[in-house]
Design an enzyme around this catalytic site. Structure first.
Site, PDB file in Angstrom:
ATOM      1  CB  CYS A  71      -0.924  -0.026   1.215  1.00 48.04           C
ATOM      2  SG  CYS A  71      -1.780   1.526   1.548  1.00 48.04           S
ATOM      3  CB  CYS A 126       0.389   1.667   4.126  1.00 47.88           C
ATOM      4  SG  CYS A 126      -1.371   1.283   3.978  1.00 47.88           S
TER       5      CYS A 126
END
Length: 231
Positions: free
Chosen positions: A160, A163
């Protein structure tokens, strides 16, 4: 100074036409519609664009796996019939959206992209077996959030992008706020049971608990300054 607007107008027209054509080729649909179209399409072509490790851990039945990040992605997808619908998915929807755009460029005539990816697919499937706990259990999680301090939980994944962008400042905050706030990061790929039980469907998902109860939640990227306002 004389400015010729015709080339600019022509370029804008071409861009708009290209986007309109792509929107006809790519259809992003929810898990229920995706499942129904898969079921009613004879010899459906189903493509999982996650990593082999993710694919081996869990995938939709009869899916083929070609990693979106592989350098030879363009070459390997040539095995599919471009004249027939191609169903595409990833974990949360970002990679499959990028892959769908590339597939449209490569000449695929109809692409169905799973909105929210496998996370939404699993959350929408009540028949999915849940007896086997993989990773953290819900009772363990409940023990983690029960505290007289604020608790910040970050649900993330290594693949991600947002993230990864947030990880450095979360690590700094964990040290700076030690004693005031407990910060824990939970990898959804290593903890699929808990992820499904809590219905975490998008990444990153951040949750703040106070006295064991949810006080705030954020889905998607958030800056360090904005996050600190809630702590």
């Amino acid at each position: 100074m004389k400015i010729t607007l015709l080339p600019l107008m022509l370029l804008s027209f071409l861009i708009i036409s290209c986007q309109a054509q792509q929107s006809k080729v790519i259809e992003t649909i929810d898990a229920k519609a995706f499942a129904e179209k898969l079921k009613t399409t004879a010899n459906a072509q189903l493509l999982d664009v996650r990593t082999p490790e993710e694919f081996n851990a869990d995938h939709i039945d009869n899916a083929s796996n070609i990693n979106w990040y592989d350098d030879d992605f363009d070459i390997r997808v040539e095995k599919f019939d471009k004249t027939k619908p191609l169903f595409v998915y990833c974990k949360a929807g970002s990679r499959s959206s990028q892959a769908a755009a590339k597939l449209a460029e490569l000449g695929f005539e109809k692409i169905y992209n799973l909105d929210g990816g496998l996370m939404k697919w699993n959350a929408a499937d009540p028949s999915k077996p849940s007896s086997k706990v993989i990773g953290m259990s819900e009772p363990e999680y409940n023990g983690l959030i029960k505290s007289n301090k604020k608790v910040l939980i970050d649900f993330y994944a290594e693949w991600c992008g947002p993230c990864r962008k947030m990880a450095p400042y979360l690590a700094e905050m964990e040290q700076d706020l030690k004693g005031e706030v407990t910060i824990s990061r939970i990898d959804v790929d290593r903890n699929p049971t808990l992820t499904e039980q809590l219905k975490i469907q998008s990444l990153p998902t951040l949750i703040i608990y106070e006295n064991g109860k949810e006080a705030w939640r954020n889905i998607g990227y958030i800056s360090e300054d904005d996050l600190k306002k809630h702590l």
